[in-house]
Write a protein that holds these residues in place. Structure first.
Motif, PDB file in Angstrom:
ATOM      1  N   GLN A  11      47.512  45.753  29.135  1.00 57.39           N
ATOM      2  CA  GLN A  11      48.411  45.754  30.289  1.00 57.39           C
ATOM      3  C   GLN A  11      47.661  45.631  31.603  1.00 57.39           C
ATOM      4  O   GLN A  11      48.273  45.430  32.647  1.00 57.39           O
ATOM      5  CB  GLN A  11      49.251  47.030  30.291  1.00 57.39           C
ATOM      6  CG  GLN A  11      50.210  47.105  29.133  1.00 57.39           C
ATOM      7  CD  GLN A  11      51.052  48.366  29.191  1.00 57.39           C
ATOM      8  OE1 GLN A  11      50.881  49.203  30.069  1.00 57.39           O
ATOM      9  NE2 GLN A  11      51.961  48.504  28.255  1.00 57.39           N
ATOM     10  N   LEU A  12      46.335  45.740  31.542  1.00 57.99           N
ATOM     11  CA  LEU A  12      45.508  45.642  32.744  1.00 57.99           C
ATOM     12  C   LEU A  12      44.395  44.627  32.531  1.00 57.99           C
ATOM     13  O   LEU A  12      43.769  44.597  31.473  1.00 57.99           O
ATOM     14  CB  LEU A  12      44.858  46.990  33.078  1.00 57.99           C
ATOM     15  CG  LEU A  12      45.739  48.101  33.592  1.00 57.99           C
ATOM     16  CD1 LEU A  12      44.926  49.385  33.702  1.00 57.99           C
ATOM     17  CD2 LEU A  12      46.327  47.745  34.933  1.00 57.99           C
ATOM     18  N   LEU A  13      44.142  43.834  33.554  1.00 52.03           N
ATOM     19  CA  LEU A  13      42.947  43.009  33.574  1.00 52.03           C
ATOM     20  C   LEU A  13      41.862  43.870  34.199  1.00 52.03           C
ATOM     21  O   LEU A  13      42.002  44.345  35.327  1.00 52.03           O
ATOM     22  CB  LEU A  13      43.167  41.741  34.409  1.00 52.03           C
ATOM     23  CG  LEU A  13      41.910  40.904  34.673  1.00 52.03           C
ATOM     24  CD1 LEU A  13      41.297  40.418  33.373  1.00 52.03           C
ATOM     25  CD2 LEU A  13      42.233  39.743  35.591  1.00 52.03           C
ATOM     26  N   SER A  14      40.787  44.096  33.472  1.00 49.49           N
ATOM     27  CA  SER A  14      39.706  44.959  33.932  1.00 49.49           C
ATOM     28  C   SER A  14      38.426  44.146  34.019  1.00 49.49           C
ATOM     29  O   SER A  14      37.935  43.642  33.011  1.00 49.49           O
ATOM     30  CB  SER A  14      39.516  46.122  32.961  1.00 49.49           C
ATOM     31  OG  SER A  14      38.403  46.891  33.320  1.00 49.49           O
ATOM     32  N   LEU A  15      37.895  44.002  35.237  1.00 46.06           N
ATOM     33  CA  LEU A  15      36.641  43.296  35.460  1.00 46.06           C
ATOM     34  C   LEU A  15      35.691  44.217  36.204  1.00 46.06           C
ATOM     35  O   LEU A  15      36.126  45.086  36.955  1.00 46.06           O
ATOM     36  CB  LEU A  15      36.870  42.027  36.281  1.00 46.06           C
ATOM     37  CG  LEU A  15      37.759  40.970  35.649  1.00 46.06           C
ATOM     38  CD1 LEU A  15      37.998  39.831  36.621  1.00 46.06           C
ATOM     39  CD2 LEU A  15      37.149  40.445  34.366  1.00 46.06           C
ATOM     40  N   GLN A  16      34.399  43.996  36.000  1.00 45.65           N
ATOM     41  CA  GLN A  16      33.385  44.813  36.665  1.00 45.65           C
ATOM     42  C   GLN A  16      32.596  43.929  37.614  1.00 45.65           C
ATOM     43  O   GLN A  16      32.155  42.843  37.235  1.00 45.65           O
ATOM     44  CB  GLN A  16      32.463  45.430  35.625  1.00 45.65           C
ATOM     45  CG  GLN A  16      31.489  46.414  36.196  1.00 45.65           C
ATOM     46  CD  GLN A  16      30.772  47.182  35.109  1.00 45.65           C
ATOM     47  OE1 GLN A  16      31.094  47.069  33.940  1.00 45.65           O
ATOM     48  NE2 GLN A  16      29.792  47.962  35.487  1.00 45.65           N
ATOM     49  N   ASP A  17      32.407  44.399  38.856  1.00 47.84           N
ATOM     50  CA  ASP A  17      31.643  43.611  39.810  1.00 47.84           C
ATOM     51  C   ASP A  17      30.149  43.883  39.624  1.00 47.84           C
ATOM     52  O   ASP A  17      29.742  44.699  38.803  1.00 47.84           O
ATOM     53  CB  ASP A  17      32.106  43.844  41.253  1.00 47.84           C
ATOM     54  CG  ASP A  17      31.708  45.180  41.838  1.00 47.84           C
ATOM     55  OD1 ASP A  17      31.054  45.992  41.140  1.00 47.84           O
ATOM     56  OD2 ASP A  17      32.049  45.430  42.996  1.00 47.84           O
ATOM     57  N   GLU A  18      29.325  43.171  40.390  1.00 42.95           N
ATOM     58  CA  GLU A  18      27.879  43.271  40.211  1.00 42.95           C
ATOM     59  C   GLU A  18      27.300  44.618  40.622  1.00 42.95           C
ATOM     60  O   GLU A  18      26.184  44.947  40.280  1.00 42.95           O
ATOM     61  CB  GLU A  18      27.168  42.145  40.966  1.00 42.95           C
ATOM     62  CG  GLU A  18      27.350  42.182  42.447  1.00 42.95           C
ATOM     63  CD  GLU A  18      26.701  40.996  43.145  1.00 42.95           C
ATOM     64  OE1 GLU A  18      26.757  40.988  44.368  1.00 42.95           O
ATOM     65  OE2 GLU A  18      26.148  40.122  42.485  1.00 42.95           O
ATOM     66  N   LYS A  19      28.072  45.444  41.320  1.00 47.26           N
ATOM     67  CA  LYS A  19      27.615  46.777  41.707  1.00 47.26           C
ATOM     68  C   LYS A  19      28.101  47.851  40.733  1.00 47.26           C
ATOM     69  O   LYS A  19      27.892  49.025  40.948  1.00 47.26           O
ATOM     70  CB  LYS A  19      28.088  47.112  43.120  1.00 47.26           C
ATOM     71  CG  LYS A  19      27.458  46.220  44.166  1.00 47.26           C
ATOM     72  CD  LYS A  19      27.935  46.582  45.542  1.00 47.26           C
ATOM     73  CE  LYS A  19      27.304  45.646  46.563  1.00 47.26           C
ATOM     74  NZ  LYS A  19      27.756  45.941  47.922  1.00 47.26           N
ATOM     75  N   GLY A  20      28.798  47.438  39.677  1.00 47.21           N
ATOM     76  CA  GLY A  20      29.259  48.364  38.662  1.00 47.21           C
ATOM     77  C   GLY A  20      30.652  48.916  38.888  1.00 47.21           C
ATOM     78  O   GLY A  20      31.131  49.724  38.117  1.00 47.21           O
ATOM     79  N   ARG A  21      31.319  48.491  39.969  1.00 50.55           N
ATOM     80  CA  ARG A  21      32.681  48.961  40.233  1.00 50.55           C
ATOM     81  C   ARG A  21      33.662  48.172  39.381  1.00 50.55           C
ATOM     82  O   ARG A  21      33.459  47.000  39.104  1.00 50.55           O
ATOM     83  CB  ARG A  21      33.028  48.785  41.710  1.00 50.55           C
ATOM     84  CG  ARG A  21      32.147  49.612  42.616  1.00 50.55           C
ATOM     85  CD  ARG A  21      32.469  49.355  44.044  1.00 50.55           C
ATOM     86  NE  ARG A  21      32.074  47.976  44.369  1.00 50.55           N
ATOM     87  CZ  ARG A  21      31.841  47.535  45.592  1.00 50.55           C
ATOM     88  NH1 ARG A  21      32.000  48.337  46.613  1.00 50.55           N
ATOM     89  NH2 ARG A  21      31.461  46.303  45.798  1.00 50.55           N
ATOM     90  N   LYS A  22      34.737  48.834  38.964  1.00 51.06           N
ATOM     91  CA  LYS A  22      35.765  48.168  38.167  1.00 51.06           C
ATOM     92  C   LYS A  22      36.944  47.776  39.032  1.00 51.06           C
ATOM     93  O   LYS A  22      37.354  48.526  39.912  1.00 51.06           O
ATOM     94  CB  LYS A  22      36.256  49.076  37.039  1.00 51.06           C
ATOM     95  CG  LYS A  22      35.300  49.142  35.900  1.00 51.06           C
ATOM     96  CD  LYS A  22      35.993  49.603  34.665  1.00 51.06           C
ATOM     97  CE  LYS A  22      35.014  49.455  33.516  1.00 51.06           C
ATOM     98  NZ  LYS A  22      35.682  49.494  32.260  1.00 51.06           N
ATOM     99  N   VAL A  23      37.482  46.601  38.741  1.00 50.78           N
ATOM    100  CA  VAL A  23      38.685  46.111  39.403  1.00 50.78           C
ATOM    101  C   VAL A  23      39.754  46.022  38.325  1.00 50.78           C
ATOM    102  O   VAL A  23      39.567  45.356  37.306  1.00 50.78           O
ATOM    103  CB  VAL A  23      38.450  44.725  40.043  1.00 50.78           C
ATOM    104  CG1 VAL A  23      39.729  44.188  40.631  1.00 50.78           C
ATOM    105  CG2 VAL A  23      37.365  44.812  41.093  1.00 50.78           C
TER     106      VAL A  23
END
Length: 94
Positions: free
Chosen positions: A57-69
């Motif tokens: 139900q969620l698109l979960s991506l991680q940025d290069e600093k380790g934060r999740k979107v």
């Protein structure tokens, strides 16, 4: 294992060289979400595909600093995945 500042800078430079730019359009939001991720193009595409197919139900991506979107899949308008960019350092003629 202790690392020197030079080793840490080299590792982070290597990661930045492989960063993939991802732009996510969200319905009813005036701006898109833009992030750079250390994930591969194929991995981001797989995660988007799984989200749109209803597996999550969620698109979960991680940025290069380790934060999740996290973006609810029912609010996704579009996802644009850019190729890894190589960042040039220094001064040169244009």
């Amino acid at each position: 294992m202790l690392r020197t500042a030079r080793q840490i800078a080299h590792i982070s430079d290597r990661r930045r060289d492989k960063a993939v730019e991802v732009k996510i359009g969200v319905q009813h939001a005036p701006r898109e979400i833009v992030l750079e991720s250390d994930q591969s193009v194929e991995e981001v595409e797989r995660l988007v595909s799984e989200a749109l197919s209803g597996k999550t139900q969620l698109l979960s991506l991680q940025d290069e600093k380790g934060r999740k979107v996290l973006v609810p899949t029912d609010r996704l308008a579009y996802v644009e995945i850019g190729e890894p960019t190589v960042r040039k350092v220094g001064f040169g003629a244009l």
